[in-house]
Design a protein around this motif. Sequence first.
Motif, PDB file in Angstrom:
ATOM      1  N   PHE A  14      37.491  36.752  37.912  1.00 48.47           N
ATOM      2  CA  PHE A  14      36.830  38.409  38.471  1.00 48.47           C
ATOM      3  C   PHE A  14      37.230  39.897  38.246  1.00 48.47           C
ATOM      4  O   PHE A  14      38.562  39.901  38.873  1.00 48.47           O
ATOM      5  CB  PHE A  14      35.906  37.902  39.773  1.00 48.47           C
ATOM      6  N   GLU A  15      37.357  40.585  37.783  1.00 49.22           N
ATOM      7  CA  GLU A  15      37.563  41.876  37.930  1.00 49.22           C
ATOM      8  C   GLU A  15      36.708  43.333  38.651  1.00 49.22           C
ATOM      9  O   GLU A  15      35.623  43.179  38.009  1.00 49.22           O
ATOM     10  CB  GLU A  15      39.053  42.724  36.950  1.00 49.22           C
ATOM     11  N   VAL A  20      41.704  42.378  41.077  1.00 53.37           N
ATOM     12  CA  VAL A  20      41.344  40.865  40.505  1.00 53.37           C
ATOM     13  C   VAL A  20      41.009  40.333  42.550  1.00 53.37           C
ATOM     14  O   VAL A  20      41.300  40.237  42.861  1.00 53.37           O
ATOM     15  CB  VAL A  20      42.418  40.081  40.544  1.00 53.37           C
ATOM     16  N   LEU A  21      39.299  39.437  42.493  1.00 54.32           N
ATOM     17  CA  LEU A  21      39.212  38.344  43.109  1.00 54.32           C
ATOM     18  C   LEU A  21      39.861  37.203  43.315  1.00 54.32           C
ATOM     19  O   LEU A  21      40.527  36.645  42.832  1.00 54.32           O
ATOM     20  CB  LEU A  21      37.401  38.012  43.638  1.00 54.32           C
ATOM     21  N   LEU A  22      40.471  37.322  45.259  1.00 57.63           N
ATOM     22  CA  LEU A  22      41.117  35.538  45.203  1.00 57.63           C
ATOM     23  C   LEU A  22      40.643  35.958  46.517  1.00 57.63           C
ATOM     24  O   LEU A  22      40.186  36.704  47.788  1.00 57.63           O
ATOM     25  CB  LEU A  22      42.909  36.676  45.868  1.00 57.63           C
ATOM     26  N   GLY A  23      40.931  34.257  47.145  1.00 56.79           N
ATOM     27  CA  GLY A  23      40.021  33.556  47.536  1.00 56.79           C
ATOM     28  C   GLY A  23      41.859  33.168  48.589  1.00 56.79           C
ATOM     29  O   GLY A  23      42.426  33.027  48.130  1.00 56.79           O
ATOM     30  N   LEU A  24      41.221  33.179  49.789  1.00 56.49           N
ATOM     31  CA  LEU A  24      42.186  32.705  50.856  1.00 56.49           C
ATOM     32  C   LEU A  24      42.108  31.069  51.290  1.00 56.49           C
ATOM     33  O   LEU A  24      41.194  31.337  51.935  1.00 56.49           O
ATOM     34  CB  LEU A  24      42.879  33.893  51.808  1.00 56.49           C
ATOM     35  N   ARG A  25      42.908  30.206  50.594  1.00 58.18           N
ATOM     36  CA  ARG A  25      41.923  29.347  50.878  1.00 58.18           C
ATOM     37  C   ARG A  25      42.374  28.707  52.256  1.00 58.18           C
ATOM     38  O   ARG A  25      43.330  28.836  53.243  1.00 58.18           O
ATOM     39  CB  ARG A  25      43.287  27.909  50.248  1.00 58.18           C
ATOM     40  N   SER A  26      41.648  28.307  52.896  1.00 65.05           N
ATOM     41  CA  SER A  26      41.514  27.249  54.825  1.00 65.05           C
ATOM     42  C   SER A  26      42.699  26.875  54.886  1.00 65.05           C
ATOM     43  O   SER A  26      43.253  26.120  54.155  1.00 65.05           O
ATOM     44  CB  SER A  26      40.489  26.602  54.419  1.00 65.05           C
ATOM     45  N   ALA A  56      31.053  29.143  39.632  1.00 69.66           N
ATOM     46  CA  ALA A  56      31.120  30.428  40.148  1.00 69.66           C
ATOM     47  C   ALA A  56      29.733  30.454  41.745  1.00 69.66           C
ATOM     48  O   ALA A  56      29.879  31.633  41.847  1.00 69.66           O
ATOM     49  CB  ALA A  56      30.943  31.193  39.408  1.00 69.66           C
ATOM     50  N   ARG A  57      28.895  29.921  40.685  1.00 69.68           N
ATOM     51  CA  ARG A  57      27.682  29.633  41.188  1.00 69.68           C
ATOM     52  C   ARG A  57      28.242  28.532  42.997  1.00 69.68           C
ATOM     53  O   ARG A  57      28.168  29.201  44.017  1.00 69.68           O
ATOM     54  CB  ARG A  57      26.973  28.167  40.898  1.00 69.68           C
ATOM     55  N   GLU A  58      28.746  27.353  42.759  1.00 73.98           N
ATOM     56  CA  GLU A  58      29.097  26.657  44.332  1.00 73.98           C
ATOM     57  C   GLU A  58      30.115  27.148  45.473  1.00 73.98           C
ATOM     58  O   GLU A  58      29.884  27.634  46.054  1.00 73.98           O
ATOM     59  CB  GLU A  58      29.942  25.842  43.835  1.00 73.98           C
ATOM     60  N   GLU A  59      31.276  28.100  44.587  1.00 75.87           N
ATOM     61  CA  GLU A  59      32.104  29.048  45.427  1.00 75.87           C
ATOM     62  C   GLU A  59      31.666  30.024  45.958  1.00 75.87           C
ATOM     63  O   GLU A  59      31.807  30.113  46.787  1.00 75.87           O
ATOM     64  CB  GLU A  59      33.229  28.761  44.537  1.00 75.87           C
ATOM     65  N   LEU A  60      30.936  31.077  44.805  1.00 75.86           N
ATOM     66  CA  LEU A  60      31.352  32.093  45.010  1.00 75.86           C
ATOM     67  C   LEU A  60      29.308  32.163  45.449  1.00 75.86           C
ATOM     68  O   LEU A  60      29.037  33.926  45.364  1.00 75.86           O
ATOM     69  CB  LEU A  60      31.267  33.418  43.968  1.00 75.86           C
ATOM     70  N   GLY A  61      29.068  31.541  45.197  1.00 73.87           N
ATOM     71  CA  GLY A  61      27.154  32.239  45.645  1.00 73.87           C
ATOM     72  C   GLY A  61      26.670  33.160  44.282  1.00 73.87           C
ATOM     73  O   GLY A  61      25.382  33.526  44.119  1.00 73.87           O
ATOM     74  N   ARG A  92      38.133  35.350  31.665  1.00 74.31           N
ATOM     75  CA  ARG A  92      37.425  36.978  32.751  1.00 74.31           C
ATOM     76  C   ARG A  92      36.225  36.200  32.711  1.00 74.31           C
ATOM     77  O   ARG A  92      35.442  35.986  31.776  1.00 74.31           O
ATOM     78  CB  ARG A  92      37.895  37.884  31.496  1.00 74.31           C
ATOM     79  N   VAL A  93      35.458  37.018  33.899  1.00 74.50           N
ATOM     80  CA  VAL A  93      34.337  37.190  34.116  1.00 74.50           C
ATOM     81  C   VAL A  93      33.951  38.922  33.469  1.00 74.50           C
ATOM     82  O   VAL A  93      34.153  39.493  34.238  1.00 74.50           O
ATOM     83  CB  VAL A  93      33.696  36.366  35.141  1.00 74.50           C
ATOM     84  N   LEU A  94      32.580  38.678  32.671  1.00 74.45           N
ATOM     85  CA  LEU A  94      32.454  39.722  32.087  1.00 74.45           C
ATOM     86  C   LEU A  94      31.268  41.048  32.509  1.00 74.45           C
ATOM     87  O   LEU A  94      31.723  41.819  32.971  1.00 74.45           O
ATOM     88  CB  LEU A  94      32.298  39.583  30.528  1.00 74.45           C
ATOM     89  N   ASP A  95      30.329  39.790  33.706  1.00 71.14           N
ATOM     90  CA  ASP A  95      30.044  39.959  34.005  1.00 71.14           C
ATOM     91  C   ASP A  95      28.744  39.332  34.993  1.00 71.14           C
ATOM     92  O   ASP A  95      29.074  38.362  34.089  1.00 71.14           O
ATOM     93  CB  ASP A  95      28.444  41.328  32.907  1.00 71.14           C
ATOM     94  N   TYR A  96      28.168  39.377  36.081  1.00 63.91           N
ATOM     95  CA  TYR A  96      27.432  38.638  36.513  1.00 63.91           C
ATOM     96  C   TYR A  96      26.274  38.573  37.065  1.00 63.91           C
ATOM     97  O   TYR A  96      26.468  40.065  37.899  1.00 63.91           O
ATOM     98  CB  TYR A  96      28.345  37.865  37.615  1.00 63.91           C
ATOM     99  N   GLU A  97      25.368  38.070  38.313  1.00 62.13           N
ATOM    100  CA  GLU A  97      24.740  38.819  39.264  1.00 62.13           C
ATOM    101  C   GLU A  97      24.950  38.039  40.608  1.00 62.13           C
ATOM    102  O   GLU A  97      25.260  36.762  40.522  1.00 62.13           O
ATOM    103  CB  GLU A  97      22.852  37.933  38.454  1.00 62.13           C
ATOM    104  N   GLY A  98      25.047  39.219  41.449  1.00 63.54           N
ATOM    105  CA  GLY A  98      24.752  39.003  43.287  1.00 63.54           C
ATOM    106  C   GLY A  98      26.591  39.483  43.599  1.00 63.54           C
ATOM    107  O   GLY A  98      27.023  40.313  42.231  1.00 63.54           O
TER     108      GLY A  98
END
Length: 147
Positions: A14-15, A20-26, A56-61, A92-98
């Motif tokens: 995701f840009e 860029v979007l990154l997640g910090l692992r638990s 995308a749905r499971e991790e980020l909603g 690369r995610v060009l578009d998304y909802e939410g």
Amino acid sequence: MRPHPNVIGVHLVFERAGRVLLGLRSSTSPYAASTWHLPAGHLEDESATACAVREAREELGVTVHEQDLRLVHVVHHRDPEDHGARMQMLFRVLDYEGTPTICEPDRCADLRWWAYGALPTPLVDYTAVALTGIAAGRTYTEMGWPA
């Protein structure tokens, strides 16, 4: 030579505004605890783009449609610890909802946007290599294989 199975990972890039979007692992995550990483998952009984949509749905909603994904980098690497072969596909995610949010707090402790030139540490090694490759316009990297 016999065929060698490869684990396939599917990653979401995701840009926005050069970040860029990154997640910090638990800290309790079994993989790469307390390390920054792209949203990702392993390929199951599905296509790579279907996996990206599911992750995308499971991790980020968020909702991503397969036509809004572009394969931008592949990393083929051998894990230094277990010597397993892995193929990492980055889309690369060009578009998304939410709005991306943490939906799996047992796996992700934080989400942040990072500039390509100022990526955080620690960062999963192949993720760092892949993001550097993407920024440089390269589409493929190999890591950990004997010369």
